[in-house]
Design a protein around this motif. Structure first.
Motif, PDB file in Angstrom:
ATOM      1  N   PHE A 148       0.750  -0.872   0.121  1.00  0.00           N
ATOM      2  CA  PHE A 148      -0.034   0.209  -0.088  1.00  0.00           C
ATOM      3  C   PHE A 148       0.777   1.176  -0.684  1.00  0.00           C
ATOM      4  N   PRO A 149       1.472   1.203  -0.955  1.00  0.00           N
ATOM      5  CA  PRO A 149       2.537   2.217  -1.308  1.00  0.00           C
ATOM      6  C   PRO A 149       1.709   4.134  -1.023  1.00  0.00           C
ATOM      7  N   GLU A 150       1.072   4.175  -1.357  1.00  0.00           N
ATOM      8  CA  GLU A 150      -0.333   5.236  -1.024  1.00  0.00           C
ATOM      9  C   GLU A 150      -0.333   6.399   0.224  1.00  0.00           C
ATOM     10  N   ALA A 151       0.193   4.742   1.658  1.00  0.00           N
ATOM     11  CA  ALA A 151       0.336   5.281   2.706  1.00  0.00           C
ATOM     12  C   ALA A 151       1.313   5.668   3.312  1.00  0.00           C
ATOM     13  N   GLY A 152       2.410   5.947   1.807  1.00  0.00           N
ATOM     14  CA  GLY A 152       3.444   7.073   2.660  1.00  0.00           C
ATOM     15  C   GLY A 152       4.882   5.779   3.746  1.00  0.00           C
ATOM     16  N   LEU A 153       4.216   4.729   3.537  1.00  0.00           N
ATOM     17  CA  LEU A 153       4.561   4.111   5.007  1.00  0.00           C
ATOM     18  C   LEU A 153       5.937   3.571   4.683  1.00  0.00           C
ATOM     19  N   ALA A 154       6.943   3.923   4.196  1.00  0.00           N
ATOM     20  CA  ALA A 154       8.374   3.150   3.320  1.00  0.00           C
ATOM     21  C   ALA A 154       9.101   4.384   2.606  1.00  0.00           C
ATOM     22  N   PRO A 155      10.379   4.704   2.887  1.00  0.00           N
ATOM     23  CA  PRO A 155      10.991   5.295   1.995  1.00  0.00           C
ATOM     24  C   PRO A 155      10.936   5.096   0.570  1.00  0.00           C
ATOM     25  N   ALA A 156      11.170   5.758  -0.217  1.00  0.00           N
ATOM     26  CA  ALA A 156      11.217   5.294  -1.785  1.00  0.00           C
ATOM     27  C   ALA A 156      13.052   4.437  -1.598  1.00  0.00           C
ATOM     28  N   LEU A 157      13.229   3.866  -2.425  1.00  0.00           N
ATOM     29  CA  LEU A 157      14.059   2.449  -2.575  1.00  0.00           C
ATOM     30  C   LEU A 157      14.971   2.813  -2.017  1.00  0.00           C
ATOM     31  N   ASN A 158      15.716   4.062  -2.751  1.00  0.00           N
ATOM     32  CA  ASN A 158      17.622   4.693  -3.075  1.00  0.00           C
ATOM     33  C   ASN A 158      17.506   5.206  -1.634  1.00  0.00           C
ATOM     34  N   ARG A 159      16.590   4.844  -0.543  1.00  0.00           N
ATOM     35  CA  ARG A 159      16.605   6.178   0.588  1.00  0.00           C
ATOM     36  C   ARG A 159      16.009   4.680   2.084  1.00  0.00           C
ATOM     37  N   ARG A 160      16.299   3.170   1.589  1.00  0.00           N
ATOM     38  CA  ARG A 160      15.793   2.485   2.362  1.00  0.00           C
ATOM     39  C   ARG A 160      17.077   1.878   3.333  1.00  0.00           C
ATOM     40  N   GLN A 217      12.932  12.305  16.057  1.00  0.00           N
ATOM     41  CA  GLN A 217      11.538  11.821  16.066  1.00  0.00           C
ATOM     42  C   GLN A 217      11.237  10.378  15.398  1.00  0.00           C
ATOM     43  N   PHE A 218      12.030  10.473  14.301  1.00  0.00           N
ATOM     44  CA  PHE A 218      11.866   8.983  13.701  1.00  0.00           C
ATOM     45  C   PHE A 218      12.954   7.761  14.010  1.00  0.00           C
ATOM     46  N   VAL A 219      13.115   6.916  13.267  1.00  0.00           N
ATOM     47  CA  VAL A 219      14.381   5.820  13.404  1.00  0.00           C
ATOM     48  C   VAL A 219      15.065   5.841  12.084  1.00  0.00           C
ATOM     49  N   ALA A 220      14.084   6.288  11.119  1.00  0.00           N
ATOM     50  CA  ALA A 220      14.538   6.147   9.764  1.00  0.00           C
ATOM     51  C   ALA A 220      14.292   7.356   8.918  1.00  0.00           C
ATOM     52  N   GLY A 221      14.922   8.254   9.144  1.00  0.00           N
ATOM     53  CA  GLY A 221      14.804   9.627   7.913  1.00  0.00           C
ATOM     54  C   GLY A 221      13.636  10.341   8.870  1.00  0.00           C
ATOM     55  N   ASP A 222      13.059  11.337   8.212  1.00  0.00           N
ATOM     56  CA  ASP A 222      12.641  12.786   8.946  1.00  0.00           C
ATOM     57  C   ASP A 222      10.553  12.822   8.847  1.00  0.00           C
ATOM     58  N   ARG A 223      10.702  11.070   8.445  1.00  0.00           N
ATOM     59  CA  ARG A 223       8.996  10.847   8.662  1.00  0.00           C
ATOM     60  C   ARG A 223       9.010   9.714   9.123  1.00  0.00           C
ATOM     61  N   PHE A 224       7.642   9.455   9.682  1.00  0.00           N
ATOM     62  CA  PHE A 224       7.370   8.574  10.079  1.00  0.00           C
ATOM     63  C   PHE A 224       7.361   7.369   9.407  1.00  0.00           C
ATOM     64  N   SER A 225       7.863   6.180   9.289  1.00  0.00           N
ATOM     65  CA  SER A 225       7.646   4.904   8.489  1.00  0.00           C
ATOM     66  C   SER A 225       7.146   3.348   9.085  1.00  0.00           C
ATOM     67  N   ALA A 226       6.782   2.731   8.549  1.00  0.00           N
ATOM     68  CA  ALA A 226       6.148   1.286   9.114  1.00  0.00           C
ATOM     69  C   ALA A 226       7.889   0.688  10.293  1.00  0.00           C
ATOM     70  N   ALA A 227       8.985   1.362   9.816  1.00  0.00           N
ATOM     71  CA  ALA A 227      10.152   0.872  10.388  1.00  0.00           C
ATOM     72  C   ALA A 227       9.550   1.025  11.768  1.00  0.00           C
ATOM     73  N   ASP A 228       9.146   2.359  12.605  1.00  0.00           N
ATOM     74  CA  ASP A 228       8.421   2.822  13.412  1.00  0.00           C
ATOM     75  C   ASP A 228       7.783   2.309  14.473  1.00  0.00           C
ATOM     76  N   VAL A 229       6.785   1.527  13.293  1.00  0.00           N
ATOM     77  CA  VAL A 229       5.956   0.915  14.056  1.00  0.00           C
ATOM     78  C   VAL A 229       6.446  -0.273  14.669  1.00  0.00           C
TER      79      VAL A 229
END
Length: 209
Positions: free
Chosen positions: A77-89, A144-156
């Motif tokens: 469900f990429p529209e949820a924005g819960l994973a960074p772009a592949l080159n930023r993972r 605030q977040f573990v991977a970059g500057d926005r919330f992601s599945a990694a934070d869950v």
């Protein structure tokens, strides 16, 4: 009927999968699987041969293991924005699977009073409990977040481990951990997931009283 199905128990790691599903904002169905015979029965073992929860079914795809569930749903469900772009993972994968591997193993062994002999520390993936805690603290300090500057599945996934550990004393109450989880636990999706699972616990208690 939704093509997303959660198999869970409200007193299990299924709470992680529930939180992830609430972050998606997609409709899903829930099936509570009771500990004991139902969870170990042949019918459920077709979903998870380990006889454990959680598991999800998305159409014809079945996924088990919480980290895998979080990663799969973020991609499905990429529209949820819960994973960074592949080159930023890099950090996204790193910390999600750090929590699934070294963190969980170190915490579990500490909780079971398993002491790894000094000369055998190289044999375990986490090295030592202290090293894991220090590494996690460094990763979360001032962020605030573990991977970059926005919330992601990694934070869950990381956040669930931190929150659980703080609640039950299996993770040290360091300021970086408390600040990180305090912000995550204020998220509406987390609050919804917690309310749903708490209500399910109350319902189970009524039926077994």
């Amino acid at each position: 009927m939704s093509d997303l199905h959660l198999y869970t128990h409200p007193m299990s790691r299924g709470r992680i999968a529930r939180w992830m599903l609430e972050e998606l904002g997609e409709p899903y169905e829930t099936e509570i699987i009771a500990f004991g015979p139902q969870m170990k029965a042949e019918g459920y073992r077709r979903i998870n041969p380990m006889g454990k929860v959680p598991a999800i079914r998305h159409g014809d795809t079945v996924v088990t293991e919480c980290a895998a569930i979080c990663a799969y749903l973020a991609d499905a469900f990429p529209e949820a924005g819960l994973a960074p772009a592949l080159n930023r993972r890099g950090d996204y994968y790193r910390w999600m699977f750090f929590a699934a591997g070294p963190l969980e193993a170190a915490v579990t062994n500490r909780s079971l009073n398993v002491e790894v002999p000094q000369e055998r520390k190289g044999m375990v993936g986490y090295g030592s409990f202290e090293t894991v805690m220090d590494t996690l603290e460094k990763a979360l300090s001032g962020r605030q977040f573990v991977a970059g500057d926005r919330f992601s599945a990694a934070d869950v996934y990381v956040g669930a481990h931190v929150g659980w550990g703080l609640q039950f004393g299996s993770i040290e109450k360091r300021p970086a951990f408390e600040a990180y989880f305090s912000a995550l636990s204020a998220r509406p999706a987390y609050q919804r997931a917690r309310a749903l699972d708490d209500a399910a616990v109350a319902e189970l208690q009524k039926t077994t009283a």
